[in-house]
Each structure stands twice: as structure tokens, then as C-alpha cells.
Enzyme design. Structure first.
Site, short mmCIF file in Angstrom:
data_model
loop_
_atom_site.label_atom_id
_atom_site.label_comp_id
_atom_site.label_asym_id
_atom_site.label_seq_id
_atom_site.Cartn_x
_atom_site.Cartn_y
_atom_site.Cartn_z
N ARG A 45 0.85 -1.21 0.00
CA ARG A 45 0.00 0.00 0.00
C ARG A 45 0.88 1.25 0.00
NH1 ARG A 45 -4.09 0.00 4.74
NH2 ARG A 45 -4.56 2.03 3.82
N HIS A 84 -5.63 8.45 12.02
CA HIS A 84 -5.34 7.01 11.94
C HIS A 84 -3.89 6.76 11.58
CE1 HIS A 84 -9.91 6.24 11.24
NE2 HIS A 84 -9.63 6.49 12.49
N GLY A 104 -15.47 12.33 1.33
CA GLY A 104 -15.04 10.98 0.99
C GLY A 104 -14.89 10.05 2.16
N GLN A 158 -22.13 8.96 -2.65
CA GLN A 158 -23.26 8.40 -1.90
C GLN A 158 -23.75 9.45 -0.91
OE1 GLN A 158 -24.23 5.29 -2.55
NE2 GLN A 158 -22.49 4.87 -3.92
N ALA A 175 -15.24 13.99 -5.24
CA ALA A 175 -14.53 15.11 -4.61
C ALA A 175 -13.71 15.90 -5.62
CB ALA A 175 -13.63 14.56 -3.50
N1 APR Z 1 -15.04 11.33 -4.07
C1 APR Z 1 -15.67 11.40 -2.87
N2 APR Z 1 -16.03 10.32 -2.15
C2 APR Z 1 -15.76 9.11 -2.68
C3 APR Z 1 -15.12 8.95 -3.93
C4 APR Z 1 -14.76 10.13 -4.63
N3 APR Z 1 -14.14 10.07 -5.84
N4 APR Z 1 -15.01 7.61 -4.19
C5 APR Z 1 -15.55 6.98 -3.12
N5 APR Z 1 -16.02 7.87 -2.22
C6 APR Z 1 -16.66 7.64 -0.93
C7 APR Z 1 -17.42 6.34 -0.81
O1 APR Z 1 -18.76 6.53 -1.25
C8 APR Z 1 -17.36 6.09 0.70
O2 APR Z 1 -18.47 6.70 1.36
O3 APR Z 1 -15.62 7.55 0.03
C9 APR Z 1 -16.08 6.80 1.14
C10 APR Z 1 -14.97 5.83 1.52
O4 APR Z 1 -15.41 5.14 2.68
P1 APR Z 1 -14.43 4.07 3.33
O5 APR Z 1 -13.87 3.19 2.25
O6 APR Z 1 -15.17 3.45 4.47
O7 APR Z 1 -13.20 4.93 3.87
P2 APR Z 1 -13.15 5.77 5.20
O8 APR Z 1 -14.48 6.39 5.50
O9 APR Z 1 -11.99 6.67 5.09
O10 APR Z 1 -12.85 4.62 6.31
C11 APR Z 1 -12.61 5.06 7.62
O11 APR Z 1 -11.95 2.79 8.17
O12 APR Z 1 -10.78 0.83 7.83
C12 APR Z 1 -10.76 2.05 8.45
O13 APR Z 1 -8.78 3.06 9.09
C13 APR Z 1 -9.60 2.87 7.98
O14 APR Z 1 -9.45 5.28 7.97
C14 APR Z 1 -10.23 4.19 7.54
C15 APR Z 1 -11.57 4.16 8.23
#
Ligand code: APR
Length: 252
Positions: A71, A120, A196, A224, A240
Site C-alpha cells: 500500500r 489514523h 469521501g 453516496q 470530490a
Molecule cells: N469522491 C468522494 N467520495 C468518494 C469517492 C470520490 N471520488 N469515491 C468513493 N467515495 C466515498 C465512498 O462513497 C465512501 O463513502 O468515500 C467513502 C470511503 O469510505 P471508506 O472506504 O469506508 O473509507 P473511510 O471512510 O476513510 O474509512 C474510515 O476505516 O478501515 C478504516 O482506518 C480505515 O481510515 C479508515 C476508516
């Protein structure tokens, strides 16, 4: 994502303290996978309990270290996208901006943001699993394609313990200073952009509610739409990398 509410535009123009709170979605358009997107999300393809806990690392350090190195190298080969640049531009235009991220990449920093609060942790600050000494021996450049493979973690030069990724794993406490500053900023800002994030992981997911409970306007930028709990909350439904530049164009 339709028109941008006038209240948000005026709110940004008159704000004295903006908070931007980001999750994996802000880096998605840089090619960095999110966690919970269907099919492409990391947790749709890997078991977090096998990779993202201290027990998993103790159980199989080569599997966990190799996966985080894959990663990290992918992140080194990624570039900030228009969303990261728009946030850096916003920071230059408002009196005060606090950037809080759940992400462990350094794309905000590479877009020019400073003092980023990493709730994190970071892929770029590994430390010894035993004595917690910072480890500075990782290659910061690579041109071969990152390969997922088992890899033994380096040994700590101080206590010869195994070096671990500098990220917060499930079940671990968040960095105290970053969390305190993030919660304080969210509670006293007058506008918060949540960009996001699925809002699935606590306590980070409390940040937007701290803002609107403190009287701030809150906008969720995400393809979403989020469920809204306050009249001061808005959805800007879209990517975004498109919404943030358009928001700045509308405001400044
Ligand atoms: N622009 C904006 N939002 C986006 C895009 C984009 N291009 N592509 C995807 N998304 C949104 C998705 O719809 C989703 O709601 O980004 C979000 C990503 O959610 P997660 O994958 O759950 O990521 P995150 O919210 O950062 O997770 C939180 O979970 O596993 C732990 O430590 C990890 O920091 C992470 C935490």
C-alpha cells in the site's frame, strides 16, 4: 451534484475557521483504493482482522508488513488529485483551516497542506512494535510496480524489535494529540466539509456531528449521499475531484 446551496457559498465566504475532514474517498481519484466501496474497496477483498490488528501483526508479521509496504509503495506512485489541490487552495483563501484526515497516505501534504491531523496515523512513519522508536530506514522512492508479497519487517536499530506500520489498527487508541486538536477544531469551527468518508469508524466518525452540534454548517461531499441529522447539514453528491473545484469556483 446540482447547484451548491447559497448558504454554503456565503458560509465559506464569511467563515473564520473551516474544518476539512477527509476519508479514503478524497484519494480515490488518485488511484488509491478505498476500504468499503463495493468490489474495489480493500475490505471487500481482504479481511481487516487478518491485516489491520496488532494481533494479526504478531501472528504473521511478514504478511502484514508486506501488505502495508504494497500500500505504501502504491501511494508513493500516486499523485494528489484535484480534490487535494482544491483543499490546499481553500487553506490559502480562508482565515483558518484545520485539515483532519483518516487517511494514512501523504497526498494532502504533497498537495501543499501543512499540519495535517492524521487520526489514523500514516504509512510514512513506521515505528518499532516494541519500543515505539521511529524507523527512518524505508525507501521513499520506487519505480518498480508494487507487488503484494510477504516481506519481513525491518529490525529496530535500538531494540531489534520488529518495525510496524505507523497506522492505527482496529482496537488501538487514536493518537491523543491529533484527536484532541481535531475534536476541538470540529467543535468550534463555523463550517465543516466532510469529504469521501463512509462514517463507519468511530471515534473519527463523530467529527461532523461535533461541528453541527457546535452550530457549524456541514457539507458531505460523496457520490453516496449521507443521512442528514441537522438543518445545517447538506449533501453535495458527487466526486470530490469535481465537487471541490466547483465549490471553490462558486465561492471565490
Ligand atoms: N469522491 C468522494 N467520495 C468518494 C469517492 C470520490 N471520488 N469515491 C468513493 N467515495 C466515498 C465512498 O462513497 C465512501 O463513502 O468515500 C467513502 C470511503 O469510505 P471508506 O472506504 O469506508 O473509507 P473511510 O471512510 O476513510 O474509512 C474510515 O476505516 O478501515 C478504516 O482506518 C480505515 O481510515 C479508515 C476508516
Amino acid at each position: 451534484f446540482g447547484s451548491i446551496p447559497l448558504e454554503l457559498i456565503e458560509g465559506l465566504r464569511s467563515s473564520r475557521h473551516v474544518v476539512v475532514f477527509t476519508g479514503a474517498g478524497v484519494s480515490a481519484e488518485s488511484g488509491v483504493p478505498t476500504f468499503r466501496d463495493a468490489l474495489t474497496g480493500l475490505w471487500a477483498r481482504y479481511d481487516p482482522l487478518a491485516l489491520a490488528t496488532p494481533e494479526a501483526f504478531q501472528q504473521d508479521p511478514d504478511l502484514v508488513w508486506g501488505w502495508y509496504e504494497w500500500r505504501r509503495l502504491r501511494t508513493l506512485q500516486a499523485s494528489p488529485n484535484p480534490a487535494h489541490h482544491a483543499i490546499a487552495e481553500l487553506a490559502r483563501r480562508v482565515p483558518r483551516l484545520t485539515l483532519i484526515t483518516q487517511n494514512v497516505d501523504d497526498l494532502h501534504e504533497r498537495a501543499g497542506c501543512q499540519d495535517v491531523l492524521h487520526l489514523h496515523g500514516s504509512l510514512h512513519h513506521p515505528r518499532c512494535f516494541n519500543c515505539a522508536a521511529a524507523f527512518n530506514g524505508l525507501l521513499e522512492t520506487t519505480n518498480e510496480p508494487p507487488v503484494e508479497k510477504r516481506q519481513s519487517p525491518p529490525c529496530c536499530p535500538i531494540c531489534s524489535g520488529p518495525v510496524r506500520p505507523g497506522v492505527v489498527w482496529f482496537g488501538e487508541a487514536l493518537p491523543e494529540k491529533a484527536m484532541h486538536e481535531a475534536f476541538a477544531a470540529a467543535s468550534e469551527c463555523d463550517l465543516l466539509l466532510s469529504v469521501g468518508t463512509s462514517g463507519a469508524v468511530y471515534p473519527a466518525a463523530l467529527i461532523p456531528s461535533l461541528a453541527w452540534q457546535g452550530g457549524a454548517l456541514v457539507a458531505h461531499i460523496n457520490p453516496q449521499p449521507s443521512s442528514l441529522h441537522s438543518v445545517r447539514e447538506y449533501n453535495l453528491t458527487g466526486f470530490a475531484g469535481e465537487v471541490l473545484p466547483a465549490l471553490l469556483d462558486a465561492v471565490f
